[in-house]
Design an enzyme around this catalytic site. Structure first.
Site, short mmCIF file in Angstrom:
data_model
loop_
_atom_site.label_atom_id
_atom_site.label_comp_id
_atom_site.label_asym_id
_atom_site.label_seq_id
_atom_site.Cartn_x
_atom_site.Cartn_y
_atom_site.Cartn_z
N LYS A 19 12.31 -8.67 2.63
CA LYS A 19 12.38 -8.10 1.27
C LYS A 19 12.58 -6.58 1.33
CE LYS A 19 8.45 -7.19 -1.20
NZ LYS A 19 8.45 -5.80 -1.69
N ASN A 20 11.73 -5.92 2.13
CA ASN A 20 11.76 -4.46 2.11
C ASN A 20 12.96 -3.87 2.84
OD1 ASN A 20 9.48 -4.52 0.62
ND2 ASN A 20 8.09 -3.82 2.23
N ARG A 94 8.60 -1.34 -7.97
CA ARG A 94 8.64 -0.04 -7.31
C ARG A 94 10.00 0.22 -6.63
NH1 ARG A 94 6.21 4.96 -6.05
NH2 ARG A 94 6.83 5.46 -3.93
N CYS A 118 3.39 -3.07 -7.50
CA CYS A 118 2.06 -3.61 -7.25
C CYS A 118 0.97 -2.61 -7.61
CB CYS A 118 1.92 -3.94 -5.76
SG CYS A 118 2.50 -5.57 -5.31
N ARG A 123 1.43 5.66 -6.80
CA ARG A 123 2.64 5.62 -5.97
C ARG A 123 3.65 6.62 -6.50
NH1 ARG A 123 3.84 -0.56 -4.27
NH2 ARG A 123 4.83 0.46 -2.51
N PRO A 124 3.39 7.90 -6.27
CA PRO A 124 4.30 8.92 -6.78
C PRO A 124 5.64 8.90 -6.04
CG PRO A 124 2.65 9.92 -5.36
CD PRO A 124 2.30 8.46 -5.46
N ASP A 126 7.22 12.01 -5.63
CA ASP A 126 7.46 13.45 -5.48
C ASP A 126 8.26 13.81 -4.23
OD1 ASP A 126 5.01 12.45 -4.33
OD2 ASP A 126 4.55 14.50 -3.72
N ASP A 308 0.90 -3.65 4.73
CA ASP A 308 1.31 -4.89 4.07
C ASP A 308 0.75 -6.15 4.74
OD1 ASP A 308 2.63 -3.47 2.17
OD2 ASP A 308 4.66 -3.96 2.84
N ARG A 400 7.21 -12.56 -5.66
CA ARG A 400 7.97 -11.31 -5.47
C ARG A 400 8.37 -11.16 -4.00
NH1 ARG A 400 4.74 -6.43 -7.22
NH2 ARG A 400 6.57 -5.56 -6.23
C1 UD1 Z 1 7.21 0.69 1.21
C2 UD1 Z 1 7.16 -0.81 1.08
C3 UD1 Z 1 5.73 -1.29 0.88
C4 UD1 Z 1 4.83 -0.76 1.98
C5 UD1 Z 1 4.97 0.75 2.12
C6 UD1 Z 1 4.21 1.31 3.30
C7 UD1 Z 1 9.32 -1.26 0.07
C8 UD1 Z 1 10.08 -1.72 -1.11
N1 UD1 Z 1 8.00 -1.20 -0.04
O1 UD1 Z 1 6.75 1.22 -0.03
O2 UD1 Z 1 5.73 -2.71 0.87
O3 UD1 Z 1 3.49 -1.07 1.68
O4 UD1 Z 1 6.36 1.10 2.30
O5 UD1 Z 1 4.59 0.69 4.47
O6 UD1 Z 1 9.88 -1.02 1.13
N2 UD1 Z 1 3.91 8.79 -1.31
C9 UD1 Z 1 3.78 10.00 -1.94
N3 UD1 Z 1 4.91 10.57 -2.49
C10 UD1 Z 1 6.13 9.97 -2.42
C11 UD1 Z 1 6.25 8.73 -1.77
C12 UD1 Z 1 5.11 8.16 -1.22
O7 UD1 Z 1 2.69 10.56 -2.04
O8 UD1 Z 1 7.10 10.54 -2.93
C13 UD1 Z 1 2.69 8.15 -0.74
C14 UD1 Z 1 2.35 6.86 -1.47
O9 UD1 Z 1 1.57 7.09 -2.61
C15 UD1 Z 1 1.60 6.08 -0.41
C16 UD1 Z 1 2.29 6.52 0.89
O10 UD1 Z 1 2.98 7.73 0.57
O11 UD1 Z 1 0.26 6.48 -0.36
C17 UD1 Z 1 3.25 5.50 1.45
O12 UD1 Z 1 4.28 5.26 0.55
P1 UD1 Z 1 5.76 4.89 1.00
O13 UD1 Z 1 5.87 4.90 2.48
O14 UD1 Z 1 6.69 5.73 0.21
O15 UD1 Z 1 5.86 3.40 0.51
P2 UD1 Z 1 6.97 2.74 -0.40
O16 UD1 Z 1 8.32 3.17 0.06
O17 UD1 Z 1 6.60 2.88 -1.81
#
Ligand code: UD1
Length: 419
Positions: A19-20, A94, A118, A123-124, A126, A308, A400
């Protein structure tokens, strides 16, 4: 899902496409104009279907060819596409944030309602926005919608990510593909999904070099070409079945696994005394004579233990002999499943970011609620191992990320029924 538990799983199960990995590589099609992107091994999941609807809504024609051997999706991209993302669809997951980079780079502007997903903590995005701004984008957030535009093309830059965010790495890699000049992104995520994205970008003519210690170098092009690639196997789905095999004392073989992608989980299984054999692309689980030993785990970005697979591992350790701990360092609110597992007789206490899991001898069936995707998987696993009947409510979360979970479990001898 109604589960009649206590039956050791037995048989062979094949892993779905990830999926990811599929979500970002589908978004690559938005970089194309008058071309096609062909993807093999695309899983049939709610989140993927939402992504396909989002892409279709932007004006891309989609052809799906599914049979037992393959699940191929062909994206036929016209000369012009829309740059405004549908709010109803974007809020469903997301993963819709992955449209930001490719739409901005190829249309010159984008409006993207802030995505949903989820409920596992804040989940910002930024880091996504900061990187795009460094490449020359003008970005404003108004009434929950991100509006971004550029003057001409994005500009290649050296970008350092404050955290190796998976989504930010993917968005910036796609954006950099159409930028002017070279982009170097440092402290990137090194999940296998990033390698898959790099392969898809190469297939459409972009030069992408992944560097060993967390960096990537991308030479932007003016126009990408048509391309094709295969989605990698889903390491989290594979682990879920592996752990379900261990937890039920079963004998199962999980096929189409890339063992190196799940090293962190296999290492913990070995430490806990689980009985398994790893081959080139399979993992076979054998029944255990003794209960598992307790282990200590901390979730981390890849190659660390994946967040995950954290709930599924917690469910497995709920039956170990002794006290295990799991520290969650990636998301803030990823222990919502604990109180549901406790309803089934588990003994899990949460102290801030740590789950303290006191192993019990048996779990009992109960009515429980899936609070998010992986929590749902953990509850199904617990239901399979528990004595008596379990009903997992809110299965919508599970669909999902898990293709045909009822059929796959039935093929392993489980007694499950969708209500
Ligand atoms: C992806 C996966 C999700 C997995 C996660 C971590 C997809 C669609 N989803 O989510 O299943 O659990 O990786 O392996 O691939 N963060 C910030 N700012 C940002 C982006 C992230 O602070 O701009 C923080 C998030 O709040 C979180 C951490 O970074 O605490 C990890 O997030 P991230 O690696 O971005 O996960 P996703 O890409 O959302």
């Amino acid at each position: 899902m109604k589960i009649n538990g206590g039956i050791p799983l037995k048989g062979t199960v094949k892993t779905q496409g990830a999926k990811n990995a599929a979500l970002p590589v589908i978004a690559v099609c938005l970089l194309l104009r008058n071309g096609t992107l062909t993807l093999d091994n695309v899983p049939d999941l709610y989140d993927i279907n939402t992504m396909l609807e989002l892409i279709k809504d932007l004006g891309v024609e989609i052809e799906i060819n599914r049979d037992e051997k393959n699940s191929q999706v062909i994206f036929k991209v016209p000369g012009e596409i829309k740059w405004e993302v549908s709010e109803t669809l974007a809020r469903k997951m997301r993963g819709s944030s992955l449209l930001l980079g490719p739409l901005l780079a190829s249309c010159g502007k984008v409006s993207l309602p802030l995505p949903g997903g989820c409920s596992i903590g804040a989940r910002p995005i930024d880091l996504h926005l900061k990187g795009l701004k460094q490449m020359g984008a003008d970005i404003e957030i108004q009434n929950g919608v991100v509006h971004a535009k550029i003057n001409g093309r994005l500009r290649g830059r050296r970008i350092y990510l404050d955290f190796p965010s998976v989504g930010a790495t993917e968005n910036l890699m796609m954006a950099a593909s159409l930028a002017q000049g070279e982009t170097i992104i440092e402290n990137i995520a090194r999940e296998p999904e990033i390698d898959n994205l790099a392969a898809v970008l190469r297939s459409v003519g972009v030069t992408v070099e992944l560097e060993g210690a967390g960096g990537v170098r991308i030479q932007g092009v003016e126009k990408v070409s048509s391309g094709c690639e295969r989605v990698i196997p889903d390491r989290i789905e594979a682990c879920t079945y592996i752990l379900a095999g261990v937890m039920t004392g079963g004998h199962i073989k999980v096929e189409d696994v890339v063992p190196s992608h799940i090293d962190a989980i296999l290492a913990k299984l070995e430490e806990s005394g689980a009985n398994f054999k790893v081959k080139k692309d399979t993992v076979e689980i054998f029944p255990n004579k003794k209960r598992l030993h307790p282990v200590t785990i901390k979730t981390l970005p890849y190659p660390g233990f994946p967040t995950d697979a954290q709930p599924q591992m917690a469910a497995t350790l709920a039956l170990a002999q002794g006290v295990s701990t799991i520290e969650e360092s990636v998301f803030q609110a990823r222990f919502l499943y604990a109180q549901e597992l406790n309803r089934m007789g588990a003994d899990i206490k949460i102290a801030r970011d740590v789950a303290i899991i006191r192993g019990v001898e048996k779990l009992q069936g109960a009515n429980v609620k899936a609070t998010d995707l992986r929590a749902g998987a953990a509850l199904i696993m617990a239901g399979l191992a528990a004595e008596g009947e379990t009903i997992v409510e809110d299965m919508v979360h599970v669909w999902r990320g898990y293709e045909a979970v009822d059929k796959k479990l039935k093929s392993l001898g489980a007694q499950v029924e969708l209500l």
